[in-house]
Design an enzyme around this catalytic site. Structure first.
Site, mmCIF file in Angstrom:
data_model
loop_
_atom_site.group_PDB
_atom_site.id
_atom_site.type_symbol
_atom_site.label_atom_id
_atom_site.label_comp_id
_atom_site.label_asym_id
_atom_site.label_seq_id
_atom_site.Cartn_x
_atom_site.Cartn_y
_atom_site.Cartn_z
ATOM 1 N N LYS A 52 57.244 48.740 15.573
ATOM 2 C CA LYS A 52 57.884 49.153 15.902
ATOM 3 C C LYS A 52 58.538 49.098 17.507
ATOM 4 O O LYS A 52 59.682 48.278 17.541
ATOM 5 C CB LYS A 52 57.191 50.815 16.423
ATOM 6 C CG LYS A 52 57.405 51.966 15.290
ATOM 7 C CD LYS A 52 57.011 53.614 14.668
ATOM 8 C CE LYS A 52 56.509 52.979 13.235
ATOM 9 N NZ LYS A 52 56.737 54.732 13.166
ATOM 10 N N GLN A 96 53.130 59.041 17.335
ATOM 11 C CA GLN A 96 53.333 58.721 15.988
ATOM 12 C C GLN A 96 51.971 59.880 16.153
ATOM 13 O O GLN A 96 51.200 60.156 16.066
ATOM 14 C CB GLN A 96 51.918 57.024 16.670
ATOM 15 C CG GLN A 96 51.691 56.578 14.950
ATOM 16 C CD GLN A 96 52.823 55.923 14.478
ATOM 17 O OE1 GLN A 96 54.417 56.261 15.037
ATOM 18 N NE2 GLN A 96 52.344 55.950 13.230
ATOM 19 N N ASP A 119 62.715 60.883 14.834
ATOM 20 C CA ASP A 119 61.761 61.446 14.059
ATOM 21 C C ASP A 119 62.124 62.000 12.811
ATOM 22 O O ASP A 119 61.611 61.966 11.692
ATOM 23 C CB ASP A 119 60.238 61.182 13.814
ATOM 24 C CG ASP A 119 59.259 60.429 13.866
ATOM 25 O OD1 ASP A 119 59.300 58.988 13.359
ATOM 26 O OD2 ASP A 119 57.812 59.879 14.946
HETATM 27 N N1 L34 Z 1 55.153 60.099 14.125
HETATM 28 N N2 L34 Z 1 54.288 59.076 12.418
HETATM 29 C C1 L34 Z 1 55.330 59.307 13.753
HETATM 30 N N3 L34 Z 1 56.668 58.657 12.348
HETATM 31 C C2 L34 Z 1 56.350 57.521 11.448
HETATM 32 O O1 L34 Z 1 57.294 57.786 10.501
HETATM 33 C C3 L34 Z 1 55.397 57.861 11.141
HETATM 34 N N4 L34 Z 1 55.213 56.669 9.765
HETATM 35 C C4 L34 Z 1 53.505 57.061 8.848
HETATM 36 C C5 L34 Z 1 52.201 56.753 10.103
HETATM 37 N N5 L34 Z 1 52.156 58.161 11.073
HETATM 38 C C6 L34 Z 1 54.239 58.609 11.783
HETATM 39 C C7 L34 Z 1 54.740 55.558 10.157
HETATM 40 O O2 L34 Z 1 55.741 55.182 11.055
HETATM 41 C C8 L34 Z 1 53.985 55.566 8.266
HETATM 42 N N6 L34 Z 1 54.252 55.080 9.016
HETATM 43 C C9 L34 Z 1 54.137 53.569 8.631
HETATM 44 C C10 L34 Z 1 55.652 52.616 9.270
HETATM 45 C C11 L34 Z 1 55.168 51.072 8.953
HETATM 46 C C12 L34 Z 1 54.234 50.725 7.936
HETATM 47 C C13 L34 Z 1 53.566 51.819 7.323
HETATM 48 C C14 L34 Z 1 53.753 52.995 7.679
HETATM 49 C C15 L34 Z 1 54.176 49.487 7.151
HETATM 50 O O3 L34 Z 1 54.816 48.606 8.614
HETATM 51 N N7 L34 Z 1 53.517 49.373 6.438
HETATM 52 C C16 L34 Z 1 53.248 47.468 6.637
HETATM 53 C C17 L34 Z 1 51.934 46.797 6.217
HETATM 54 C C18 L34 Z 1 51.699 46.812 7.865
HETATM 55 C C19 L34 Z 1 49.827 46.669 7.812
HETATM 56 O O4 L34 Z 1 49.760 45.729 7.980
HETATM 57 O O5 L34 Z 1 49.439 47.714 7.196
HETATM 58 C C20 L34 Z 1 53.891 47.696 4.532
HETATM 59 O O6 L34 Z 1 54.013 46.257 4.139
HETATM 60 O O7 L34 Z 1 54.004 48.722 4.363
#
Ligand code: L34
Length: 291
Positions: A52, A96, A119
């Site tokens: 982020k 988060q 959020d």
């Molecule tokens: N307050 N908490 C708050 N807001 C959110 O919007 C989130 N979330 C979830 C968990 N807790 C939170 C996220 O940001 C899940 N989440 C999230 C954000 C980004 C990715 C996955 C979940 C992401 O970038 N995933 C990548 C892989 C990252 C890695 O290597 O682990 C993908 O390609 O899916």
């Protein structure tokens, strides 16, 4: 089978947002500023929050990371939230999740000023969303709507099955897709751990949103030919053959489900990156609303 490419779509979105930021700055407007509070050192949470912060740099936002130790008291966290609420330069911020067990999540989310709640987790924003009023949409559901829209996946009159009823994904997703809106107008069923004969429901679904957090739960025998699959799951599964010691698994068994799918999101590279792009979009909105 068409991949719903969240990596590419989120990159496109970030270019669009960067362009808007450029225009704002050219007119002497305020640079959007996002803050994130991270409590503890959970590996996945650190990865997401860092992503982020990086996205902020890419689109031209200012960012502030408030990094607190695991043993932070609820009172201290609430105090940090108050500071961000009162900080004029911060347009939006997030706490988060998940939080350590000794902290009351509900209390924390309620402490965020709804105008800075990018959020969309505050009851004011959830209520506004449910009533079709302007609000911040939670980033993951918002990102899924954006993907469906950009790939022109027909949702009107379709049978959607959402598996999972979490406050972050399943619940808002089911509300949004049933509304009169782009990527909406669907007939939505919410399935969860007490649902009987889930397979009967999923076999009739035109679109399935899998958001239950069980790796490879949805298998090919549970879906019909031509289905659209949104895989929200992202679990770190131990895997000694990988350098990092784990692999990322979605809630969908991609090997057996993808051959039957018209559209499907991959994991990684699907819903995850969209979540981050939509958080940027909400922050831009928060900044524009203020000015
Ligand atoms: N307050 N908490 C708050 N807001 C959110 O919007 C989130 N979330 C979830 C968990 N807790 C939170 C996220 O940001 C899940 N989440 C999230 C954000 C980004 C990715 C996955 C979940 C992401 O970038 N995933 C990548 C892989 C990252 C890695 O290597 O682990 C993908 O390609 O899916």
């Amino acid at each position: 089978m068409i991949l719903l490419d969240g990596k590419k779509t989120s990159a496109d979105l970030k270019v669009e947002i960067a362009e808007s930021v450029k225009q704002i700055k050219a007119k002497g407007g305020k640079t959007p500023h996002l803050a994130a509070i991270l409590v503890g050192t959970d590996g996945a949470s650190m990865t997401y929050v860092n992503a982020k912060v990086k996205a902020c740099e890419l689109v031209g936002f200012n960012s502030t990371l408030v990094d607190l130790p695991e043993e932070t008291s609820e009172e201290t966290l609430l105090n940090e939230i108050k500071k961000l609420n009162n900080n004029e330069d911060i347009d939006g911020f997030i706490v988060q999740l998940p939080l350590p067990k000794h902290i009351d999540e509900q209390k924390v989310l309620m402490a965020v000023n709804p105008d800075k709640d990018v959020d969309g987790f505050h009851p004011t924003n959830v209520g506004r969303m449910a009533l079709d009023l302007p609000s911040f949409l939670p980033a993951t559901p918002y990102g899924i709507l954006e993907l469906l829209e950009r790939y022109k996946v027909e949702t009107s009159g379709k049978n959607v099955v959402v598996i999972g009823r979490s406050h972050i994904v399943g619940r808002p997703m089911s509300i949004l897709m049933s509304q009169k809106r782009p990527a909406g107008d669907a007939t939505v069923t919410v399935a969860h751990s007490r649902t009987k004969n889930l397979k009967e429901l999923t076999l009739k679904a035109d679109i399935i949103v899998a958001a239950l957090g069980i790796p490879e739960f949805l298998t090919g025998d549970m879906v019909k030919e031509g289905v659209t699959i949104i895989d929200v799951g992202i679990t770190r599964v131990n895997d000694t053959s990988k350098k990092r010691g784990y692999r990322l698994a979605g809630d969908v068994d991609f090997a057996t489900v993808s051959p039957k799918s018209a559209f499907i999101t991959p994991v990684p590279g699907g819903v995850g990156p969209m979540t981050i792009a939509m958080l940027m979009k909400n922050t831009l909105l928060a900044c524009e609303r203020k000015n």
